[in-house]
Design an enzyme around this catalytic site. Structure first.
Site, PDB file in Angstrom:
ATOM      1  NE  ARG A   1      -3.493  -2.318   2.762  1.00 42.96           N
ATOM      2  CZ  ARG A   1      -3.175  -3.478   3.325  1.00 42.96           C
ATOM      3  NH1 ARG A   1      -1.946  -3.644   3.822  1.00 42.96           N
ATOM      4  NH2 ARG A   1      -4.035  -4.480   3.392  1.00 42.96           N
ATOM      5  CE  LYS A   6      -6.517  -1.152   4.695  1.00 42.24           C
ATOM      6  NZ  LYS A   6      -7.819  -1.378   4.047  1.00 42.24           N
ATOM      7  CG  HIS A  53      -4.936   0.872  -4.000  1.00 43.97           C
ATOM      8  ND1 HIS A  53      -4.129   0.901  -2.885  1.00 43.97           N
ATOM      9  CD2 HIS A  53      -5.908  -0.036  -3.730  1.00 43.97           C
ATOM     10  CE1 HIS A  53      -4.601   0.056  -1.982  1.00 43.97           C
ATOM     11  NE2 HIS A  53      -5.669  -0.529  -2.470  1.00 43.97           N
ATOM     12  NE  ARG A  82      -3.093  -3.377  -1.697  1.00 38.24           N
ATOM     13  CZ  ARG A  82      -2.588  -4.207  -0.797  1.00 38.24           C
ATOM     14  NH1 ARG A  82      -1.273  -4.381  -0.728  1.00 38.24           N
ATOM     15  NH2 ARG A  82      -3.365  -4.896   0.019  1.00 38.24           N
ATOM     16  CG  HIS A  90      -6.125  -8.692   0.878  1.00 37.44           C
ATOM     17  ND1 HIS A  90      -6.383  -9.019  -0.434  1.00 37.44           N
ATOM     18  CD2 HIS A  90      -5.959  -7.344   0.889  1.00 37.44           C
ATOM     19  CE1 HIS A  90      -6.355  -7.925  -1.174  1.00 37.44           C
ATOM     20  NE2 HIS A  90      -6.100  -6.903  -0.393  1.00 37.44           N
ATOM     21  CE1 TYR A 125      -6.462  -6.638  -7.412  1.00 38.61           C
ATOM     22  CE2 TYR A 125      -6.544  -7.816  -5.327  1.00 38.61           C
ATOM     23  CZ  TYR A 125      -6.387  -6.646  -6.030  1.00 38.61           C
ATOM     24  OH  TYR A 125      -6.163  -5.470  -5.369  1.00 38.61           O
TER      25      TYR A 125
END
Length: 296
Positions: free
Chosen positions: A147, A171, A242, A245, A268, A277
């Site tokens: 990110r 995150k 992004h 990414r 994730h 994806y």
């Protein structure tokens, strides 16, 4: 109702460890929601909020021109808020429990083709400090799928280039180790040896990527740089950090990587986030089939 907002945001910051950027987004969505409840619906307590009220709020956002992604993000904030109210004993029911996000939220992410990526990575030309930095940042971003906040937040102590890895905090403060690949590793080493010393003015601390003033490059600074480099490469698509990414994940899957590995590389928590994806690769295969098959 407004008395609960500060409690919720404090909970997200302290117990969930969400970033300031995420907290600001949730705070804006919820402030707008609570104003709607108190001023528009005359709601005096959490248990007076019904699913119909929430739907009217989402309809109001649509009427103001907010896209499906913005409305879906708002619904995420509302769900978390109402779950928090129940957990803390401030409410007995969750009016968002059975509501679905706008279907168009599942729109496929923007990606670059391999040729477009190559053009973007080659755009910073020359051996000046900023060109060396920009090449290293773009190569690292595409090689790792970081990110943008993770990229600009890299510290020198996060790099393990002797073994070809770097560490990053994602995150909720989750640390992960990501391989860099040989090309990105070489560009990063070149920047560290020849570019960063020219930018270092003793004010950047241990931050890897510095701006002209010697301070750490910001998210906004990187976004502007990337947009400029995309224009230099002749890319007509709207490009953001992004986008690389998304391209990283898509190109891995197109070349045979398994979904679990891509999930780990992206950081994730839930594999359902990564599954978008697979839709990207299926859509691309459909286009190839339609273009080249005799009966496509």
């Amino acid at each position: 109702m407004n008395q609960y907002l500060d409690l919720f945001l404090h909970y997200l910051a302290v117990e969930r460890g969400l970033s300031r950027h995420t907290l600001d987004g949730y705070g804006r969505d919820l402030a707008r929601y609570l104003d709607f409840l108190t001023d528009g619906e005359k709601v005096k307590g959490p248990d007076e909020v019904t699913p119909a009220v929430v739907l009217r709020f989402l309809g109001l956002l649509a009427g103001r021109g907010l896209g499906s992604r913005s409305r879906a993000r708002a619904l995420v904030a509302l769900r978390m808020f109402h779950r928090f109210l129940i957990a803390e004993g401030h409410a007995r029911s969750n009016p968002t429990a059975l509501l679905e996000a706008p279907k168009s939220l599942r729109a496929l992410p923007q990606t670059l083709s391999t040729a477009e990526v190559e053009g973007l990575l080659a755009a910073p030309k020359g051996e000046g400090a900023l060109a060396l930095r920009d090449r290293a940042m773009l190569e690292i971003l595409y090689a790792t799928g970081l990110r943008v906040s993770e990229l600009v937040g890299l510290a020198l102590g996060d790099l393990q280039l002797d073994v070809g890895y770097l560490m990053t905090l994602g995150k909720r403060g989750k640390q992960r180790i990501v391989p860099t690949g040989e090309v990105a590793r070489a560009e990063l080493l070149n920047y560290l040896q020849r570019g960063r010393p020219a930018l270092e003015k003793g004010v950047g601390g241990g931050t890897v990527f510095l701006n002209r003033s010697g301070r750490g490059l910001t998210r906004q600074g990187f976004w502007k740089m990337m947009k400029r480099r995309a224009q230099q490469a002749g890319i007509v698509k709207e490009v953001s950090p992004h986008t690389l990414r998304h391209s990283f994940a898509t190109h891995l899957l197109e070349n045979g990587a398994d979904l679990r590995s891509v999930q780990t590389l992206l950081g994730h928590a839930d594999i359902s986030t990564t599954q978008i994806y697979t839709h990207v690769t299926r859509e691309r295969l459909k286009k190839v089939h339609g273009q080249f098959h005799p009966r496509g």
